[in-house]
Each structure stands twice: as structure tokens, then as C-alpha cells.
Design a protein around this motif. Structure first.
Motif, PDB file in Angstrom:
ATOM      1  N   UNK A 117       0.668  -1.268  -0.128  1.00  0.00           N
ATOM      2  CA  UNK A 117       0.087  -0.035  -0.021  1.00  0.00           C
ATOM      3  C   UNK A 117       0.934   1.383   0.022  1.00  0.00           C
ATOM      4  N   UNK A 118       2.149   1.152   0.690  1.00  0.00           N
ATOM      5  CA  UNK A 118       2.976   2.357   0.827  1.00  0.00           C
ATOM      6  C   UNK A 118       3.850   2.526  -0.234  1.00  0.00           C
ATOM      7  N   UNK A 119       4.123   1.594  -0.909  1.00  0.00           N
ATOM      8  CA  UNK A 119       5.195   1.929  -2.392  1.00  0.00           C
ATOM      9  C   UNK A 119       4.609   2.561  -3.307  1.00  0.00           C
ATOM     10  N   UNK A 120       3.247   2.403  -3.749  1.00  0.00           N
ATOM     11  CA  UNK A 120       2.678   3.204  -4.803  1.00  0.00           C
ATOM     12  C   UNK A 120       2.422   4.938  -4.184  1.00  0.00           C
ATOM     13  N   UNK A 121       2.179   4.732  -2.829  1.00  0.00           N
ATOM     14  CA  UNK A 121       2.166   6.167  -2.434  1.00  0.00           C
ATOM     15  C   UNK A 121       3.296   7.128  -2.344  1.00  0.00           C
ATOM     16  N   UNK A 122       4.388   6.357  -1.985  1.00  0.00           N
ATOM     17  CA  UNK A 122       5.940   6.803  -2.052  1.00  0.00           C
ATOM     18  C   UNK A 122       6.095   7.378  -3.431  1.00  0.00           C
ATOM     19  N   UNK A 123       5.936   6.404  -4.510  1.00  0.00           N
ATOM     20  CA  UNK A 123       5.873   6.631  -6.015  1.00  0.00           C
ATOM     21  C   UNK A 123       5.388   7.898  -6.329  1.00  0.00           C
ATOM     22  N   UNK A 124       4.070   8.147  -5.724  1.00  0.00           N
ATOM     23  CA  UNK A 124       3.302   9.390  -6.113  1.00  0.00           C
ATOM     24  C   UNK A 124       4.007  10.657  -5.389  1.00  0.00           C
ATOM     25  N   UNK A 125       4.516  10.345  -4.461  1.00  0.00           N
ATOM     26  CA  UNK A 125       5.110  11.657  -3.753  1.00  0.00           C
ATOM     27  C   UNK A 125       6.331  11.842  -4.319  1.00  0.00           C
ATOM     28  N   UNK A 126       7.028  11.052  -4.951  1.00  0.00           N
ATOM     29  CA  UNK A 126       8.179  11.306  -5.755  1.00  0.00           C
ATOM     30  C   UNK A 126       7.783  11.751  -6.993  1.00  0.00           C
ATOM     31  N   UNK A 127       6.681  11.752  -7.703  1.00  0.00           N
ATOM     32  CA  UNK A 127       6.242  12.096  -8.878  1.00  0.00           C
ATOM     33  C   UNK A 127       5.944  13.758  -8.714  1.00  0.00           C
ATOM     34  N   UNK A 128       5.130  13.874  -7.603  1.00  0.00           N
ATOM     35  CA  UNK A 128       4.976  15.289  -7.177  1.00  0.00           C
ATOM     36  C   UNK A 128       6.162  16.113  -7.024  1.00  0.00           C
ATOM     37  N   UNK A 129       7.113  15.722  -6.401  1.00  0.00           N
ATOM     38  CA  UNK A 129       8.404  16.222  -6.138  1.00  0.00           C
ATOM     39  C   UNK A 129       9.192  16.574  -7.574  1.00  0.00           C
ATOM     40  N   UNK A 130       9.364  15.623  -8.392  1.00  0.00           N
ATOM     41  CA  UNK A 130       9.802  15.892  -9.854  1.00  0.00           C
ATOM     42  C   UNK A 130       9.025  16.793 -10.603  1.00  0.00           C
ATOM     43  N   UNK A 131       7.829  16.847 -10.420  1.00  0.00           N
ATOM     44  CA  UNK A 131       6.953  17.924 -10.942  1.00  0.00           C
ATOM     45  C   UNK A 131       7.004  19.237 -10.672  1.00  0.00           C
ATOM     46  N   UNK A 132       7.062  19.304  -9.366  1.00  0.00           N
ATOM     47  CA  UNK A 132       7.488  20.642  -8.837  1.00  0.00           C
ATOM     48  C   UNK A 132       8.844  21.061  -9.134  1.00  0.00           C
ATOM     49  N   UNK A 133      10.014  20.259  -9.132  1.00  0.00           N
ATOM     50  CA  UNK A 133      11.132  20.739  -9.653  1.00  0.00           C
ATOM     51  C   UNK A 133      11.277  20.825 -11.317  1.00  0.00           C
ATOM     52  N   UNK A 134      10.399  19.997 -12.002  1.00  0.00           N
ATOM     53  CA  UNK A 134      10.442  20.315 -13.362  1.00  0.00           C
ATOM     54  C   UNK A 134       9.725  21.796 -13.678  1.00  0.00           C
ATOM     55  N   UNK A 135       8.696  22.115 -13.076  1.00  0.00           N
ATOM     56  CA  UNK A 135       7.757  23.250 -13.278  1.00  0.00           C
ATOM     57  C   UNK A 135       8.776  24.675 -12.759  1.00  0.00           C
ATOM     58  N   UNK A 136       9.585  24.388 -11.829  1.00  0.00           N
ATOM     59  CA  UNK A 136      10.232  25.342 -11.374  1.00  0.00           C
ATOM     60  C   UNK A 136      11.531  25.680 -12.189  1.00  0.00           C
ATOM     61  N   UNK A 166      11.712  25.560 -15.782  1.00  0.00           N
ATOM     62  CA  UNK A 166      11.278  25.692 -17.239  1.00  0.00           C
ATOM     63  C   UNK A 166      12.450  26.480 -17.833  1.00  0.00           C
ATOM     64  N   UNK A 167      12.771  27.551 -17.192  1.00  0.00           N
ATOM     65  CA  UNK A 167      13.800  28.384 -17.963  1.00  0.00           C
ATOM     66  C   UNK A 167      15.172  27.750 -18.235  1.00  0.00           C
ATOM     67  N   UNK A 168      15.527  26.508 -17.713  1.00  0.00           N
ATOM     68  CA  UNK A 168      16.554  25.907 -17.652  1.00  0.00           C
ATOM     69  C   UNK A 168      16.477  24.449 -18.173  1.00  0.00           C
ATOM     70  N   UNK A 169      16.500  24.431 -19.476  1.00  0.00           N
ATOM     71  CA  UNK A 169      16.098  23.056 -20.394  1.00  0.00           C
ATOM     72  C   UNK A 169      16.857  21.856 -19.913  1.00  0.00           C
ATOM     73  N   UNK A 170      18.212  22.047 -19.501  1.00  0.00           N
ATOM     74  CA  UNK A 170      18.996  21.048 -19.206  1.00  0.00           C
ATOM     75  C   UNK A 170      18.404  20.220 -17.834  1.00  0.00           C
ATOM     76  N   UNK A 171      17.766  20.794 -16.797  1.00  0.00           N
ATOM     77  CA  UNK A 171      17.385  20.366 -15.830  1.00  0.00           C
ATOM     78  C   UNK A 171      16.297  19.998 -15.573  1.00  0.00           C
ATOM     79  N   UNK A 172      15.385  19.989 -16.987  1.00  0.00           N
ATOM     80  CA  UNK A 172      13.914  19.553 -17.062  1.00  0.00           C
ATOM     81  C   UNK A 172      14.121  17.891 -16.999  1.00  0.00           C
TER      82      UNK A 172
END
Length: 294
Positions: free
Chosen positions: A190-209, A211-217
Motif C-alpha cells: 500500500x505504501x510503495x505506490x504512495x511513495x512513488x506518487x510523492x516522488x512524482x509530485x516532487x519531480x513535477x515541482x522541480x520541473x515546473x520550477x 522551465x527556464x533551464x532546459x538542461x534540468x528538465x
């Protein structure tokens, strides 16, 4: 005040009585609350991993160029799942469950049919030569500790009712351990997919923050997608199948223990082995029923 003084006087009289008899009264210390280290370790560990994944921002992948491998994602999902699972259980329960879980990786050669045949052989020998003669069989029964204990109690002359009660209690304790271990695996699933979702949210926040640096996307998107992949794989490929396998093995072991309990009590009561064969066939699956006597 008067009641308290009277109670202290009664306690003093009881202590004096124990002293005259040369005994020490049994005293129970007040129950004291302790720190649940499993909860603390799990909570701090999970938050530390999430914070680490946020701070790394994909930088740790600079020396890893293997597709589908991302160190922050692996650490967040794998160790995060372990940390959060520890919040639901105690440290002792988690570590005691490890050997039981590892046993699911190895196939047991014992089957209910083999156990029934072995029990009928012992019953026939005890009927023909006497229960005490089973002592010569004990050494060969050591690979099966449950059966070895039951036969040892028979040879030692312990009452049949007590043997049945002890073996039944031991079987119930075994089942509780197995149920708890399966519960830990299902909780981790039950926990593993939830941790995966948390990681997805972390990655999306980093990606959206960034956007002006294509190398970090790219690294941020890798963390976002791979954590979901790792969580789904752990839950559906590892934890849930292991939990199902553990429950299956536990049911088989329960059936084998029931065969040994029925056989031990039958030998202790000096019943006819043919009757034991009929009783064992009532609990065995149709495909594994035995035909020991023609």
C-alpha cells in the motif's frame, strides 16, 4: 487519610506474614510509557528521504547513465516504503518477520500427502512395537521440529490431552506470526505506490520550477516518472505476490501441523492406524488423499 493509613497497615501486615514464611512478596512496578522508536525512525526517515529527493534535484544522476536508474527515486521509494511501514509496526515485529518472508523464496519439500504417509508409518510401528519404541525414530524426525516435539512428548509419557493442547497453542502462535508477516507485506504494498506518487509530485515541482533551464528538465522528469514506476513495481511485482505466497505456504503448514496433531493424539490413544487413515483423508484435499492400507 484514615483509609490510606488502614491500607498501609494491611500492606505492612501482609509483608510481615511473607517475612515469617521466608517468602518475598511479588510486586508489580507501575506501568511506564516508553518511546516507540519504530514510529520515530519511520517518520524521521520518510521525511528525510523526501527532503533529500528535493535537495538533490537529479544531480546525483550525473555519474549514472543507465536507463531507468535514478538514485533519488530508488532511495525515496525503497527506503521510504520501509520507513513508513515501520510506523505501522514495531521494530521487533518488522525484524521478526524477515526470516518468515525469506522462507517464501525457498520451496519446501514437505507436502500434506508426505506428512500423512509418515504419520501412518509411525502409527503402524507404534501399534506393532509400542509407543516407547518410537524413541529410535526421533533422530530421523529432527528435520521436522513440530513432529519431533510431538513424538518426544509421546515417548516421555505426557498425557494425550496436554500434548494436543500444547501443539494446538503452538500452531495458533505460528499462524499469528504468519498473519502479521503477510500484513507487513501488504502494508508495504500500500505504501510503495504512495511513495512513488510523492516522488512524482516532487519531480513535477522541480520541473515546473526550472522551465527556464532546459538542461534540468530531463532529470526532474526522470524522478517524476521513475518513482511512480518503482512504486508500482515494488507493490505489484514484489510485495503483493510475496504476501500471497506466504499466505499459501502458511495454509499448507497449518494443514501439515493438523495432520501431526491428529496422528500424535491417535498414537497416544493407541487407536487403530486404519482409523487414523480415514480421519486424515477427511482433511486432505481430494488429490492428496492417502492409501496406506490396502
Amino acid at each position: 487519610m484514615a483509609e490510606a493509613a488502614g491500607e498501609r497497615g494491611e500492606n505492612r501486615l501482609e509483608a510481615d506474614a511473607f517475612t515469617r514464611r521466608g517468602e518475598t512478596p511479588v510486586r508489580i512496578s507501575p506501568r511506564q510509557g516508553g518511546i516507540d522508536f519504530a514510529t520515530l525512525i519511520g517518520l524521521f526517515g520518510a521525511f528525510a528521504l523526501i527532503l533529500g529527493a528535493i535537495l538533490l534535484e537529479g544531480k546525483s544522476t550525473a555519474f549514472i547513465n543507465i536507463p531507468f536508474v535514478n538514485l533519488p527515486a530508488i532511495m525515496l521509494v525503497v527506503f521510504g516504503t520501509f520507513a513508513v511501514t515501520m510506523v505501522s509496526y514495531s521494530v521487533q515485529e518488522v525484524f521478526q518477520a524477515q526470516p518468515i518472508m525469506l522462507r517464501t523464496l525457498f520451496r519446501s519439500g514437505q507436502s500434506p500427502n508426505d506428512a500423512a504417509m509418515r504419520m501412518l508409518q509411525l502409527a503402524e510401528r507404534a501399534r506393532r512395537r509400542g509407543i516407547l519404541q518410537l524413541q529410535s525414530e526421533l533422530y530421523g524426525l529432527r528435520p521436522e521440529p513440530f513432529l519431533h516435539r510431538s513424538m518426544t512428548m509421546l515417548v516421555d509419557g505426557i498425557a494425550v490431552e496436554e500434548i494436543e493442547r500444547n501443539l494446538t497453542f503452538e500452531t495458533h502462535a505460528m499462524m499469528q506470526r504468519h498473519v502479521r508477516s503477510a500484513g507487513i507485506l501488504r502494508r508495504a504494498a500500500e505504501v510503495a505506490p504512495a511513495m512513488g506518487l510523492i516522488g512524482t509530485l516532487v519531480g513535477l515541482v522541480q520541473m515546473l520550477g526550472s522551465l527556464n533551464d532546459p538542461e534540468s528538465i530531463g532529470p526532474a522528469m526522470a524522478v517524476a516518472l521513475l518513482t511512480t514506476l518503482y512504486g508500482a513495481l515494488l507493490a505489484n511485482v514484489v510485495f503483493l505476490p510475496l504476501a500471497s505466497k506466504l499466505e499459501r505456504n502458511s495454509a499448507t503448514e497449518l494443514l501439515i501441523n493438523q495432520i501431526y496433531i491428529l496422528g500424535s493424539t491417535s498414537i497416544g490413544r493407541q487407536e487403530n492406524p486404519r482409523r487414523l487413515e480415514l480421519v486424515l483423508n477427511t482433511i486432505l484435499p481430494a488429490s492428496q488423499r492417502v492409501k496406506y492400507f490396502d
